[in-house]
Design an enzyme around this catalytic site. Structure first.
Site, mmCIF file in Angstrom:
data_model
loop_
_atom_site.group_PDB
_atom_site.id
_atom_site.type_symbol
_atom_site.label_atom_id
_atom_site.label_comp_id
_atom_site.label_asym_id
_atom_site.label_seq_id
_atom_site.Cartn_x
_atom_site.Cartn_y
_atom_site.Cartn_z
ATOM 1 C CE LYS A 132 9.336 8.535 -6.279
ATOM 2 N NZ LYS A 132 9.907 8.193 -7.631
ATOM 3 C CE1 TYR A 217 13.215 6.652 -3.171
ATOM 4 C CE2 TYR A 217 13.151 7.893 -5.215
ATOM 5 C CZ TYR A 217 12.804 6.776 -4.478
ATOM 6 O OH TYR A 217 12.039 5.795 -5.052
HETATM 7 P P1 NAD Z 1 6.636 3.083 -16.467
HETATM 8 O O1 NAD Z 1 6.535 4.057 -17.567
HETATM 9 O O2 NAD Z 1 7.627 1.975 -16.597
HETATM 10 O O3 NAD Z 1 5.209 2.402 -16.186
HETATM 11 C C1 NAD Z 1 4.027 3.162 -16.195
HETATM 12 C C2 NAD Z 1 2.845 2.272 -16.513
HETATM 13 O O4 NAD Z 1 1.693 3.095 -16.663
HETATM 14 C C3 NAD Z 1 3.015 1.476 -17.802
HETATM 15 O O5 NAD Z 1 2.508 0.181 -17.619
HETATM 16 C C4 NAD Z 1 2.147 2.247 -18.788
HETATM 17 O O6 NAD Z 1 1.619 1.439 -19.817
HETATM 18 C C5 NAD Z 1 1.046 2.757 -17.888
HETATM 19 N N1 NAD Z 1 0.345 3.917 -18.428
HETATM 20 C C6 NAD Z 1 -0.981 4.060 -18.461
HETATM 21 N N2 NAD Z 1 -1.321 5.221 -19.028
HETATM 22 C C7 NAD Z 1 -0.182 5.810 -19.399
HETATM 23 C C8 NAD Z 1 0.125 7.047 -20.045
HETATM 24 N N3 NAD Z 1 -0.834 7.913 -20.424
HETATM 25 N N4 NAD Z 1 1.418 7.350 -20.252
HETATM 26 C C9 NAD Z 1 2.403 6.524 -19.856
HETATM 27 N N5 NAD Z 1 2.169 5.342 -19.216
HETATM 28 C C10 NAD Z 1 0.889 4.991 -19.012
HETATM 29 O O7 NAD Z 1 6.905 3.925 -15.133
HETATM 30 P P2 NAD Z 1 7.458 3.377 -13.749
HETATM 31 O O8 NAD Z 1 8.913 3.633 -13.671
HETATM 32 O O9 NAD Z 1 6.959 2.008 -13.522
HETATM 33 O O10 NAD Z 1 6.776 4.413 -12.726
HETATM 34 C C11 NAD Z 1 5.437 4.237 -12.279
HETATM 35 C C12 NAD Z 1 5.295 4.874 -10.906
HETATM 36 O O11 NAD Z 1 6.168 4.220 -9.992
HETATM 37 C C13 NAD Z 1 5.669 6.359 -10.855
HETATM 38 O O12 NAD Z 1 4.842 7.012 -9.957
HETATM 39 C C14 NAD Z 1 7.105 6.345 -10.310
HETATM 40 O O13 NAD Z 1 7.437 7.525 -9.626
HETATM 41 C C15 NAD Z 1 7.028 5.169 -9.365
HETATM 42 N N6 NAD Z 1 8.331 4.535 -9.131
HETATM 43 C C16 NAD Z 1 8.726 4.327 -7.853
HETATM 44 C C17 NAD Z 1 9.938 3.749 -7.571
HETATM 45 C C18 NAD Z 1 10.350 3.503 -6.148
HETATM 46 O O14 NAD Z 1 11.490 3.096 -5.911
HETATM 47 N N7 NAD Z 1 9.443 3.691 -5.189
HETATM 48 C C19 NAD Z 1 10.790 3.370 -8.620
HETATM 49 C C20 NAD Z 1 10.351 3.572 -9.930
HETATM 50 C C21 NAD Z 1 9.119 4.159 -10.184
#
Ligand code: NAD
Length: 368
Positions: A132, A217
């Site tokens: 999401k 949420y």
């Molecule tokens: P994050 O920045 O920690 O991770 C993103 C990943 O994508 C990294 O591994 C990064 O290297 C990669 N990536 C590839 N291309 C990229 C670019 N152009 N710019 C930035 N990163 C790039 O983010 P996250 O917190 O892990 O979030 C990822 C997804 O998960 C999002 O959609 C977020 O909304 C979702 N999320 C959901 C929950 C939940 O509780 N359901 C919690 C946190 C995050």
């Protein structure tokens, strides 16, 4: 095309969420192999939260990694027993089609990349779990749904709270009449955003600010807690554009939701304060959750005040994530639609678009 009657049906059957999730045979031994997940994006959520959860699953296992960082991918693969031949990068991603170990691709990337990797995964003949918010626009959500449909593959959105014990018990209590006739729903969700250069604060990558990331949420809970679809929204945004974090995306946005039964939803989304609260007010009492949608430590009270804490029965999985991951595996095994399919993500994005429009035009927007 979305079936608008689905949620009415959910109320009639006593909540699709509760029935489907709690009723899942996730704890039953299902013969056959565990379905294999490829995790795309080894960031905070994909690597820090999802990957460690496979040990709690009964029907799902980690089989592949997709990452732009080969050193990190190799280290994670060694730690979790993923063979090196099942490490992919963003360039050779499409060759997952030749890997029969992969049944499901789990997209854990910045929001602007969700549509591309969902569509490429479906074209490679894989089912998809997408985080999401589903995508940066409803047009992208529609394209994702169409691509999975065309490929004959399932699409589920990572709405973990639909598998979380406290949320399921709150839905059950609301449907059981524990607080009488529901009149008012309230939820505030926020956290303090830090680094101004983070992708969440770049509109092209996130699609929007706090509403897309954390306010969703409150919105999603308003829908599953009431069991109704909103018919109109009214929103107001408050953002300090001089704050370097908020040059491109909104900080605070409050939005009111009108539901067909007369229930009013009042939601606040923030990137400048920490808050996590869900409240249902009925004519005979309240269901109160604070925190309500966290990874752990959620609390629930029912009654006139906070004197009656509720300990819910276990959810469908050992953890909310195990329940979520195994739900999609079981839907594939049993050829059922996930309870939070792509259409559920699309509904939220359509409402979010209306919330943004309402804040921009400073008027009530009817949802058709
Ligand atoms: P994050 O920045 O920690 O991770 C993103 C990943 O994508 C990294 O591994 C990064 O290297 C990669 N990536 C590839 N291309 C990229 C670019 N152009 N710019 C930035 N990163 C790039 O983010 P996250 O917190 O892990 O979030 C990822 C997804 O998960 C999002 O959609 C977020 O909304 C979702 N999320 C959901 C929950 C939940 O509780 N359901 C919690 C946190 C995050």
């Amino acid at each position: 095309m979305i079936n608008k009657n689905r949620r009415d049906l959910a109320i009639a059957t006593g909540s699709a969420i509760t029935m489907a999730a709690v009723g899942l045979p996730a704890r039953a031994a299902t013969p056959g192999r565990k379905l294999g997940y490829a995790i795309v994006g080894l960031g905070v959520y994909g690597l820090g939260v999802i990957i460690p959860q496979f040990k709690n699953c009964q029907h799902s296992k980690l089989v592949a990694l997709v990452s732009g960082d080969p050193v990190k991918a190799k280290r994670v693969a060694a730690e979790y027993g993923v063979p090196e031949r099942s490490i992919y990068n963003y360039q050779n991603f499409d060759s997952i089609k030749d890997n029969p170990d992969i049944d499901i691709v789990y997209v854990c990337l910045p929001v602007s990349m969700h549509a591309e990797y969902t569509i490429r995964a479906a074209a490679a003949g894989k089912h998809v779990m997408c985080e999401k918010p589903m995508a940066v626009s409803s047009a992208e959500c529609e394209a994702m749904i169409a691509a999975c449909k065309k490929a004959g593959k399932k699409l589920m959105i990572g709405y973990r709270c639909h598998f979380e014990a406290y949320n399921l018990e709150a839905v059950r209590l609301a449907r059981s009449g524990a607080i009488g006739k529901l009149r008012y729903f309230r939820s505030e969700h926020g956290f303090t955003a830090g680094n101004p250069n983070a992708w969440r604060l770049k509109k092209a990558l996130s699609g929007g600010g706090s509403l897309m990331d954390i306010g969703i949420y409150a919105l999603n809970a308003a829908r599953y807690m009431t069991g109704e679809e909103p018919i109109a929204v009214y929103a107001k945004e408050t953002t300090d554009r001089n704050d370097p974090r908020f040059r491109e995306v909104e900080d605070m946005i409050e939005f009111q939701l009108e539901f067909p039964s007369g229930v009013i939803g009042s939601c606040m989304s923030m990137y400048s304060a920490n808050q996590n609260h869900v409240l249902l007010v009925g004519d005979k009492g309240r269901i109160d959750m604070e925190p309500g949608t966290r990874y752990d430590g959620n609390k629930l009270w029912v009654g006139q005040d906070r004197s009656n804490p509720v300990t819910p029965p276990p959810g469908p999985g050992a953890t909310q994530w195990a329940g979520q991951l195994d739900h999609l595996s079981l839907c594939i095994i049993n050829n059922k639609e996930p309870i939070v399919a792509g259409e559920e993500g699309l509904r939220d994005i359509r409402i979010i678009e209306a919330v943004y429009r309402s804040a921009r035009e400073q008027k009530r927007i009817a949802l058709v």
